[in-house]
Structure formats: structure tokens, C-alpha cells
Design an enzyme around this catalytic site. Structure first.
Site, PDB file in Angstrom:
ATOM      1  N   HIS A  51     -30.247 -96.971-100.262  1.00  0.00           N
ATOM      2  CA  HIS A  51     -29.712 -95.751-100.852  1.00  0.00           C
ATOM      3  C   HIS A  51     -30.631 -95.179-101.935  1.00  0.00           C
ATOM      4  O   HIS A  51     -30.836 -93.979-102.014  1.00  0.00           O
ATOM      5  CB  HIS A  51     -28.329 -96.038-101.437  1.00  0.00           C
ATOM      6  CG  HIS A  51     -27.554 -94.801-101.725  1.00  0.00           C
ATOM      7  ND1 HIS A  51     -26.700 -94.237-100.805  1.00  0.00           N
ATOM      8  CD2 HIS A  51     -27.520 -94.004-102.818  1.00  0.00           C
ATOM      9  CE1 HIS A  51     -26.164 -93.147-101.315  1.00  0.00           C
ATOM     10  NE2 HIS A  51     -26.648 -92.981-102.542  1.00  0.00           N
ATOM     11  N   HIS A  98     -21.234 -89.004 -97.950  1.00  0.00           N
ATOM     12  CA  HIS A  98     -20.307 -89.943 -98.581  1.00  0.00           C
ATOM     13  C   HIS A  98     -19.466 -90.585 -97.487  1.00  0.00           C
ATOM     14  O   HIS A  98     -18.242 -90.584 -97.528  1.00  0.00           O
ATOM     15  CB  HIS A  98     -19.445 -89.245 -99.643  1.00  0.00           C
ATOM     16  CG  HIS A  98     -19.574 -89.888-100.983  1.00  0.00           C
ATOM     17  ND1 HIS A  98     -18.533 -90.043-101.850  1.00  0.00           N
ATOM     18  CD2 HIS A  98     -20.649 -90.435-101.603  1.00  0.00           C
ATOM     19  CE1 HIS A  98     -18.955 -90.659-102.951  1.00  0.00           C
ATOM     20  NE2 HIS A  98     -20.229 -90.892-102.824  1.00  0.00           N
ATOM     21  N   ASN A  99     -20.184 -91.142 -96.495  1.00  0.00           N
ATOM     22  CA  ASN A  99     -19.523 -91.615 -95.286  1.00  0.00           C
ATOM     23  C   ASN A  99     -18.703 -92.876 -95.494  1.00  0.00           C
ATOM     24  O   ASN A  99     -17.534 -92.932 -95.134  1.00  0.00           O
ATOM     25  CB  ASN A  99     -20.563 -91.880 -94.193  1.00  0.00           C
ATOM     26  CG  ASN A  99     -21.414 -90.654 -93.921  1.00  0.00           C
ATOM     27  OD1 ASN A  99     -21.000 -89.536 -94.195  1.00  0.00           O
ATOM     28  ND2 ASN A  99     -22.606 -90.863 -93.389  1.00  0.00           N
ATOM     29  N   HIS A 100     -19.336 -93.899 -96.038  1.00  0.00           N
ATOM     30  CA  HIS A 100     -18.633 -95.174 -96.136  1.00  0.00           C
ATOM     31  C   HIS A 100     -17.445 -95.128 -97.074  1.00  0.00           C
ATOM     32  O   HIS A 100     -16.366 -95.616 -96.719  1.00  0.00           O
ATOM     33  CB  HIS A 100     -19.613 -96.292 -96.497  1.00  0.00           C
ATOM     34  CG  HIS A 100     -20.480 -96.672 -95.334  1.00  0.00           C
ATOM     35  ND1 HIS A 100     -21.480 -97.580 -95.409  1.00  0.00           N
ATOM     36  CD2 HIS A 100     -20.475 -96.234 -94.058  1.00  0.00           C
ATOM     37  CE1 HIS A 100     -22.077 -97.704 -94.223  1.00  0.00           C
ATOM     38  NE2 HIS A 100     -21.478 -96.880 -93.399  1.00  0.00           N
ATOM     39  N   ASN A 502     -31.625 -82.008 -95.654  1.00  0.00           N
ATOM     40  CA  ASN A 502     -31.073 -82.720 -94.500  1.00  0.00           C
ATOM     41  C   ASN A 502     -30.276 -83.933 -94.915  1.00  0.00           C
ATOM     42  O   ASN A 502     -30.498 -84.524 -95.959  1.00  0.00           O
ATOM     43  CB  ASN A 502     -32.186 -83.117 -93.521  1.00  0.00           C
ATOM     44  CG  ASN A 502     -33.250 -83.965 -94.178  1.00  0.00           C
ATOM     45  OD1 ASN A 502     -32.985 -84.669 -95.142  1.00  0.00           O
ATOM     46  ND2 ASN A 502     -34.466 -83.914 -93.672  1.00  0.00           N
ATOM     47  N   GLY A 539     -32.714 -84.213 -99.574  1.00  0.00           N
ATOM     48  CA  GLY A 539     -31.490 -84.510 -98.844  1.00  0.00           C
ATOM     49  C   GLY A 539     -31.154 -85.959 -99.015  1.00  0.00           C
ATOM     50  O   GLY A 539     -31.359 -86.518-100.093  1.00  0.00           O
TER      51      GLY A 539
END
Lengths: 743, 237
Positions: A51, A98-100, A502, A539
């Protein structure tokens, strides 16, 4: 160094538990010249995480075009990209995932995603003016997916609405591959006077370092690299792994930050997102080639007894690190006091290149800032990659084996209510899309969001795009299509594409097939960005989007594009204006149903090559449409995308309830003509009295074009066959998602 | 019936969490060419304002109940006193909620019927021309104005509703694009489609829809400007 965290013995096993590789542990020892203590090891583990360090992606990200005449900041140089838009103004914009967090706790996960991306914008001194988002969920027949959608939408709405920046656009797709791992990508754009930006930098010996905004808690620490319980006291068990958002504090932080930047008393500032204080102190120091002394016990905390590494790694929201000019402390503090926010002196800038963190006067960590950051000591890896096996199946697809349905009206209505195609009104009315009084597309819908820049003749044009089904079919072509579609949307609104941000959502990079998707997507994206002259301004990369059972999600490199409408008189809308207007297709119909939603959902064929795409033709089509708009020769422009030509025409008719009467091309299958998703096509309408001039203009261009027919009072007709009235189509299209959510 | 101001000075109150303050200031200052002063919530001075505006937003975060905290703001003491003396006070959206919470307007604003935040264009119709906000509005044809709220369902007990009707305190009702006041055109479940009201003395006004979002021709809808024209022309004459 004697300190609290020495209680935890550091060994290779500790490093592994924190997610570090054995060679990374060795590297840390060689950098420090000794074994790190636990606080230092924790620092390296988060700063060298994917990250923060981009260690598995940077090698390829660097191959993307990252320079251009409009760019005021290079990719990765600041918190967000910065693009010159003339009139002494610049636009800062960025997209982030902020997927998880959203997969675990959709409401807070999505809300804090919105908070984080906006902080990236205003930490640069830009006032956010527009937000967009790109969302992916599993099938809406599944209750859990509905719960996720409801939570994410409410999270985005509650945070964004209270923060007070309009949510003006976005995209949402539904596919089984996202059932376990939904995607939530948030984008924000802001405007700043050129030359009045703030930088994420720290320098100047003796300059004071402040932490401002919310107090620091234990929230979010688990969210970084800590997965196992034996490193922690049992008290952490109840604390959420996901951070909690507070849009009210964010709004105050926005106003206070912009006010403090305007005083000129600020050397640099950076928001605290992932990896909290350690990330902001190290990145700012490394960039300014200075060191810092920080007293962690001075940091306002929410819980008593927080350990040094907890304070350093906390991902509590709505915080910033501010380095001010010595002697102007009071000025800075008064502004935060006015907004009832914390502003606490926690340290000062030093002339060394080291970060010294103290707790109650004792040194708890002593690290070179440079050794932590991307471009400095952070590792860079080349991962192996192999072509995925499923691509073999794609190649075997032969559309001759697909029977053309007799009842094409049935197909049309099937697609109109497909959630990935249907109106997203159920979702978007929950977002405040009008606060700020700049959204020009509320009353005049267009292919991209158009944001008024008051007191100028310009507008920002913004869009997010990615059809991940195409990327799955061919990462290289699919990613190029994502860029091309974004540019097409900007062009259809009358804008000139300027730059992209992106959000690269992929599976596990250690899976060579996933990594192959990543590498090839970057290649396709780069080629398209070069063609459209839209450099990548930054991105985020989000790997590990997959579940252990169901494998990775479709590779989803979401493109957020910034365009500029240089004169408001060239603003173009997507809808039919008047019956009798002539409908033209710019670009060419193709005998191609490959990878279309029609093939995928109606025929249930999951493997096929990407749809027809030719970058040069696409570019020529977009140039031709831009010319026609600037010469004021067309009345509407809408691109052909999901669902093909029929859906495009229906969408253009719905706003003012007009239909269309068109003829198909005899050389092309009827289903391909109506529902195929060949790229590089834009439907425009032309006033009959302007037809000759329009044709002259088109003949000058390098684009193909063909007359399809004309706008009707309401009936939709193809080759003399009625597809019903536009009102019927409109009702199906607008109520589809609402109906599914009520079930 | 209205005061004759030679010169009109609008005071826009800024609470922490206000987010439509700049929108209404832009409308009043740039579009309507009026003098505007900003009133910070911690102040006790209305700076000689003739007309006080409470803008939309999420004052104090609205975590408890919309408008519930803002009414305790220091500046609200002065606003209450000003209103008591007959001064004009106008609340939009969150401003309307604050006026109800502070007792300057009757009734309350509850969660929308669908329990969701709703942002969209709606239509509303002025009930009469006998108020500062509606003096120039056409009572026959509707205005297209956006709403953006989670708690906008107007509620009052039956007696209050009766009084509102009898005293002409209902300023606007939600309607369809042809001006018919129907259930379908009621976006949030407000009783009697009420979108905006005044107090009995008709010097305090509140409405949920945002006229300032429909005032700039660059956004292609200026229906809301009629409400500002009403205010300005009435007090200037």
C-alpha cells in the site's frame, strides 16, 4: 534504547508475522546496522507494505506516460495530480480504492474512502469541487450483495453529503466475480490558484511540527499489516479493523487547512491515511531531505496507554501533519482554535536525515526517513508472470455459433433492465449532486460530469470508466478501451481530455496469471494515454482483491479522467432535442458481438475476446466529434458503450421522451448492429438545415460516419419494426435497480 | 405591509458544518447584487443585517437530530431576539430545521418516508403572494427547485396544521410539473405536501427545497430566483 516495545522480542518470525519477507528483514538489519526494535520493525512493515511502497507495481507504473505540458506535479510527487487549467488555476484530482474495508464494513469502509480522497485534495491547498466513484458488486439477486450496496451507498452519501462536496458522477457494475470482494473507488477533484498550493514536504531546521484534527486512536491499526493476535494485548480484540469516519470534523479540517495554507505560515502538510503518523513524517522528511524529532506522548489520543507503535501506525481519520515556519506558531494555532480542532506541537524539523521518535523522553525509534519510502530504501520487486489459461477459451469463441434471437425487442428490454446498464438513479439520488452550485449536468445530462468554474468561461469535465469484462478478456486491449472510453465521454461533453488518475484493482500479485493481467493492462493503458495525450498523474494500486475460494476479481484498472471545457458555449449534452433531427453514427458498426453484455448475460457466454477496438480509428472519431461540437454542427452526442447502439439511442431519447427511427446495415448481423459493443462509436444528432455543413465537416475528418435515421416523437423503430414507446423503455430503465432492491 | 429598506443587508449565519452558505451568498451577492455579511456562529453581533439567512448543511454534524445543536449556538440568541422584534429570518433546509428546533417556526422535520437521503429536482408551488418569499411567485405554475435532505418530512399536529392553513402560513407545497398537489409528487412524505412555511407574523420563513441551487443560469435552471426576486423587490419598494 530502552523502551516499552522492547517487551516484544524481535526475530525473523516477528518480521514474518508483520508481513515482511526474510530478505526484507535482512535488509532492515543492514540499513540500521543492528536488529530493529519492535517499534522500528512495525514502521518498516507498514512503510514497505504494498500500500505504501508500491514494491510490486512501481517497476511497471514507471513505464506509464507521466509527463505532459499541463502537469504541474509529477505522478507520486504530491498527494494528488495537479493540472494547469489556465486562468491562473489548477485542478488537483485523484482516485483511490477502499475495497477491503468496504468488504468488511460497507458503511464505514466507503465513508472513510471518501474522507481519505478528499484530504488528499485539500492537503494540497485545493478546495474540492466534485466527487465521483466507481463501484463493483456481485449479483443483486443475492441478499448480501444488496446489503453491501446499501451500506456503501449510504456510507458515500452520509460522508460526502455532510462534507458538502457534490457527488457528480461515477459508474457501477454488477458481476459475480465481485461477490466476496466488492470494489469501492472514490475520486475527488479540487481547484486551487496556481502557485498557492501546499506541498507534502518538510524542511528548515527548528520548524515546528503539528498534528491537527482528530485525536489518535487504536482504530485502523489492524487494517494495516497486523493479522495475528499474539502480538497484541487482548484489549485490542474489540476494536474495529476499519476506521470510523467523521465528516463534520473533515469539513472543519477542510476550512481550517485552506485558511492556514493561505497565511503562508505553512512549510508543508500531508494528510494521514494509511500508516498514519509514520507515513506522513517519513514521506515529508524524505522529500525535504531533513529529519524530525517527534514526541509521541504529545499526540492527543483517544485511549489511554497507547504504545509508540500504535500511535505511529494508527489510521484514525481526519488528521493532518503540518510543518509550519518557526515563529508563526500562534498564527497557525489560532486558526485551528477558531474551528475547534486540535493543533498540537509534537516535534520539530532537524538537519539530520533521521526520524527520532520519543515517548516520555525516551528514544523509541531512530530511522532514516529515506530508507522507508518509495524511491528511497523501500524494496522494488519484479514479479513473474504467465499468460492466464482462460485466455485459450476466449480464443475459441466463434460468434457464428450464436443464433440471432428472433425477438429483438425482448433482448432490448432484457438489457434495459440489466443492473449494469440500467439507470443508477436509485443510488445517485442518495448523493447530494448539487451542493456547491457548480454541477452543470443536473439539468442538462451529458456523457461526463461538467463542473462550472464560476467567474470564468471554463468548466471541468470529469468521468470514471472501466469495463472490466473487456480487461478480463484482454488486459491490454481492455485497459486501452477504459482510457478511450473516458476520453470519449469527455469529448462528448465538449471537453478536451487533459490527464488521468488510475485505480488499479487486481488480485494477488504473487499469482503469475494475475500479475500478467497487471503488466498487460499497464501496457494498454500507457499506449492509449500516449495517443490521447493524457498523462497519468497518480492514483493507487489495490492488489489482493480476491477470495480464497473464488479467485481474483476481474482486473479492474479504473480510469478517472480530467478534461477541460474551454468555453461553456461548447458544452454538449447527450439527449435528443427535437423530432425530425437526423441521427448519425460517427465510427463504424462492426459485425461483432464479442464480450458484449448481450453475449455475456443474454446468451450466458462468459468467455470471448474483447470487442472490436482500433485506437487510431477511435482517436479520429473523437477528433471529428470535437470539431463538429466546436463548429456547432450537432445537437447531441452520446457514446455507444454498454448494451450497444440500441441502448445508446434509447438513453439519448429518454430525457425528453423522444424515440428514433433507424435502419440497420445489411452486411452486419442484426444483434451485432443493435447490441454489439464495438468501440469507437458516437451517436450524434444534426439539425436538418445543418446537414450539409455537418457532412462537409465530417468529410474533412478521418472518421467514418453514416446516417442512421431520425428522431421521432416517441416510438422506437428499427428497420420498420417497432420496439415500443420510449416511455415504456424509460420506465424499465429507471426502475430496474429500485425494483431489485425492494425484492 | 413590508418595511421600506433603501438598502438591504443580508446576514448569512455560518455554523460549523454549514455547507450551503457559499451557495446562498453567491446567489445573493453575485446574482441578486445584494450586500451580504457573514455571521460566525460564535459571534453575538448581527452586523446591522436587515435580513438573516440560515443556510443548509449539517450544522455541528447533525449527529443528534438535524438542527438540534445549532439552536444553542451563541449567534442564535441574537437571531431569536431579532426575530422577536419582527426582523426577517429565512432558513433553507438545515436552516429550516434549526428554526423549527429553536421554536421560531412550528412543527418538525422528520426522516423522509423512504428513510433515504434524497437529492433531486422537485416541483413546488407558492400558496399565495401574501408573504415576503412569495410576493412575485405565480401561484398557478410550479417552480422546479432541488431538494437534498434526509430529514425533510414536515410534521405538525392537526391543530397546528389547521392554524397554518387558516393564517396563510403555508408558503409552498410540493406538486407535479403541472402544478397538481398529489401524493406522487410529495418526495418525502411531508404532511399536506408542505415544503415551506412562515410564522404567524410572517417575518420568519423556512423551506426544505434549495432555491439558491436554481438561481444561476449557467446551471440551466433559474426557477428559484423568483423567491429571491420576491424578497428583494418586496423590501425595496
Amino acid at each position: 534504547m530502552s523502551e516499552v516495545s522492547e517487551e516484544i522480542h524481535v526475530s525473523l518470525d516477528t518480521a514474518k508475522e508483520l508481513g515482511l519477507l526474510p530478505e526484507e528483514f535482512e535488509k532492515i538489519i543492514s540499513i540500521l546496522g543492528r536488529t530493529p526494535n519492535f517499534t522500528e520493525l512495525s514502521i518498516y512493515s507498514v512503510m514497505w507494505s504494498e500500500h505504501c511502497s508500491y514494491k510490486n507495481s512501481i517497476r511497471w507504473l514507471k513505464t506509464l506516460p507521466r509527463e505532459g505540458k499541463h502537469l504541474l506535479a509529477k505522478a507520486g510527487e504530491e498527494n494528488a495530480g495537479l493540472v494547469d487549467i489556465g486562468d491562473g488555476l489548477a485542478c488537483a484530482f485523484k482516485i483511490e480504492s477502499h475495497n477491503h474495508p468496504s468488504a468488511i464494513e460497507p458503511y464505514q469502509g466507503a465513508a472513510t474512502g471518501v474522507g481519505g480522497i478528499n484530504r488528499d485534495i485539500f492537503t494540497m491547498g485545493a478546495r474540492p469541487v466534485a466527487q465521483l466513484n466507481s463501484l463493483r458488486f456481485g449479483n443483486l439477486n443475492n441478499e448480501r450483495n444488496k446489503w453491501l450496496l446499501r451500506g456503501v451507498v449510504k456510507g458515500i452519501g452520509d460522508y460526502g453529503n455532510a462534507f458538502g462536496i457534490p457527488t457528480v458522477g461515477g459508474e457501477i457494475y454488477f458481476d459475480d466475480c465481485y461477490t466476496v470482494n466488492p470494489l469501492v473507488n472514490a475520486m475527488s477533484a479540487g481547484i486551487v490558484e496556481a502557485g498557492k498550493t501546499a506541498s507534502a514536504i518538510s524542511y528548515g531546521k527548528g520548524n515546528p511540527v503539528f498534528i491537527v484534527g482528530s485525536a489518535t486512536g487504536r482504530d485502523g491499526i489492524h487494517g494495516a499489516t497486523f493479522a495475528s493476535g499474539d502480538l497484541h494485548a487482548d484489549s485490542h480484540e474489540d476494536l474495529p479493523a476499519v476506521q470510523v469516519g467523521d465528516p463534520f470534523t473533515e469539513k472543519l479540517l477542510l476550512e481550517a487547512s485552506l485558511e492556514v495554507i493561505a497565511t503562508g505560515a505553512v512549510v508543508g502538510m500531508q494528510d494521514m491515511g494509511a500508516a498514519g503518523i509514520i507515513c506522513s513524517t517519513s514521506e515529508m522528511s524524505a522529500k525535504g531531505k531533513h529529519g524530525m524529532v517527534v514526541h509521541l506522548d504529545q499526540v492527543p489520543t483517544r485511549q489511554k496507554g497507547m504504545l509508540p507503535w500504535e500511535i505511529l501506525l494508527s489510521e484514525s481519520q481526519e488528521r493532518m501533519l503540518v510543518v509550519a515556519k518557526k515563529g508563526r506558531e500562534t498564527e497557525v494555532q489560532k486558526i485551528f482554535e477558531k474551528w475547534d480542532l486540535n493543533c498540537v506541537l509534537i516535534g520539530e524539523v532537524t538537519e539530520t536525515d533521521r526520524l527520532h521518535f520519543y515517548m516520555h523522553g525516551e528514544l523509541t525509534a531512530d530511522i532514516s526517513a529515506e530508507s522507508l519510502v518509495l524511491g528511497g530504501g523501500a524494496p522494488v520487486y519484479e514479479r513473474e508472470y504467465n499468460e492466464p489459461k482462460y485466455l485459450e477459451k476466449n480464443k475459441k469463441f466463434n460468434q457464428e455459433n450464436i443464433a440471432i434471437p428472433g425477438d429483438r425487442k425482448d433482448v432490448a428490454y432484457f438489457l434495459l433492465k440489466n443492473p449494469s446498464i440500467a439507470s443508477k438513479k436509485w443510488i445517485t439520488t442518495q448523493y447530494d449532486s448539487m451542493v456547491g452550485t457548480v454541477n452543470m449536468t443536473t439539468n442538462e445530462p451529458s456523457d461526463a460530469a461538467v463542473i462550472n468554474i464560476k467567474d470564468t468561461d471554463k468548466s471541468l469535465v470529469l468521468t470514471v470508466d472501466c469495463n472490466s469484462r473487456y480487461v478480463y478478456a484482454s488486459p491490454e486491449i481492455g485497459a486501452a478501451i477504459a482510457v478511450a472510453e473516458a476520453a470519449r465521454n469527455v469529448v462528448c461533453a465538449g471537453g478536451e481530455p487533459l490527464a488521468i488518475t488510475n485505480c488499479l484493482n487486481f488480485g494477488n500479485p504473487y499469482n503469475p496469471e494475475v500479475y500478467w493481467q497487471f503488466v498487460n493492462a499497464i501496457k494498454g493503458m500507457g499506449d492509449a494515454c500516449k495517443k490521447f495525450d493524457t498523462p497519468v498523474t497518480g492514483g493507487n494500486v489495490s492488489f489482493y482483491n480476491q477470495s480464497s475460494d473464488e479467485g481474483p476479481v476481474f482486473p479492474t484498472p479504473t480510469i478517472g479522467m480530467l478534461g477541460l471545457l474551454k468555453s461553456k458555449k461548447h458544452f454538449m449534452t447527450l439527449y435528443f432535442k427535437e423530432a425530425g433531427d437526423l441521427i448519425y453514427l460517427i465510427g463504424t458498426s462492426q459485425n461483432d458481438i464479442s464480450c458484449s453484455e448481450y453475449l455475456y448475460s443474454y446468451h450466458n457466454i462468459k468467455n470471448s475476446p474483447p470487442p472490436y477496438f482500433n485506437l487510431e480509428e477511435e482517436y479520429a472519431v473523437q477528433r471529428a466529434v470535437t470539431k463538429a461540437i466546436q463548429r456547432r454542427l450537432i445537437a447531441s452526442a452520446h457514446d455507444v458503450s454498454d448494451g450497444g447502439l440500441f441502448i445508446c439511442l434509447a438513453e439519448a431519447g429518454m430525457h425528453r421522451q423522444f424515440g428514433f427511427d433507424i435502419n440497420s446495415d445489411e452486411e452486419i448481423r442484426k444483434d451485432a448492429f443493435l447490441f454489439g459493443e464495438a468501440q469507437g462509436r458516437i451517436v450524434v444528432t444534426v439539425k436538418p438545415e445543418q446537414e450539409d455543413t455537418f457532412i462537409d465537416s465530417m468529410l474533412e475528418s478521418e472518421a467514418e460516419f453514416v446516417k442512421l435515421g431520425e428522431v421521432t416523437e416517441g416510438e422506437m423503430i428499427v428497420d420498420g419494426e417497432s420496439f415500443g414507446d420510449i416511455l415504456e423503455a424509460k420506465e424499465t430503465y429507471f426502475n430496474a435497480i429500485g425494483n431489485l432492491m425492494q425484492d | 405591509m413590508f418595511s421600506n429598506f433603501a438598502h438591504m443587508k443580508f446576514g448569512v449565519v455560518i455554523f460549523p458544518g454549514s455547507n450551503c452558505d457559499e451557495d446562498i451568498i453567491y446567489t445573493l451577492e453575485t446574482i441578486m447584487e445584494q450586500e451580504v455579511v457573514r455571521l460566525w456562529h460564535k459571534e453575538h453581533d448581527l452586523k446591522g443585517s436587515d435580513f438573516i439567512v440560515l443556510p443548509g448543511g449539517f450544522s455541528y454534524g447533525d449527529y443528534l437530530r438535524s438542527g438540534a445543536i445549532a439552536r444553542f449556538s451563541p449567534v442564535m440568541n441574537e437571531v431569536l431576539e431579532f426575530a422577536d422584534k419582527g426582523g426577517f429570518v429565512f432558513g433553507v433546509c438545515n436552516g429550516f430545521q434549526i428554526l423549527c428546533e429553536s421554536g421560531l417556526l412550528p412543527g418538525a422535520l422528520m426522516h423522509n418516508n423512504n428513510r433515504q437521503f434524497i437529492c433531486k429536482n422537485i416541483f413546488l408551488k407558492a400558496e399565495h403572494n401574501d408573504s415576503l418569499l412569495t410576493s412575485q411567485c405565480d401561484t398557478k405554475s410550479p417552480l422546479k427547485v432541488p431538494i437534498a435532505h434526509g430529514e425533510g418530512k414536515y410534521f405538525a399536529d392537526e391543530k397546528t396544521l389547521q392554524l397554518l392553513n387558516e393564517n396563510g402560513q403555508i408558503l409552498f407545497r410540493y406538486c407535479d410539473e403541472n402544478g397538481n398537489v398529489t401524493d406522487e409528487s410529495n418526495p418525502n412524505g411531508s404532511l399536506q405536501n408542505i415544503a415551506g412555511i412562515s410564522n404567524q407574523k410572517k417575518n420568519v420563513f423556512g423551506m426544505m427545497p434549495h432555491p439558491e441551487r436554481a438561481a444561476d443560469e449557467e446551471l440551466f435552471n433559474t426557477d428559484g430566483r423568483m423567491i429571491f426576486e420576491s424578497i428583494v423587490s418586496t423590501v425595496k419598494v
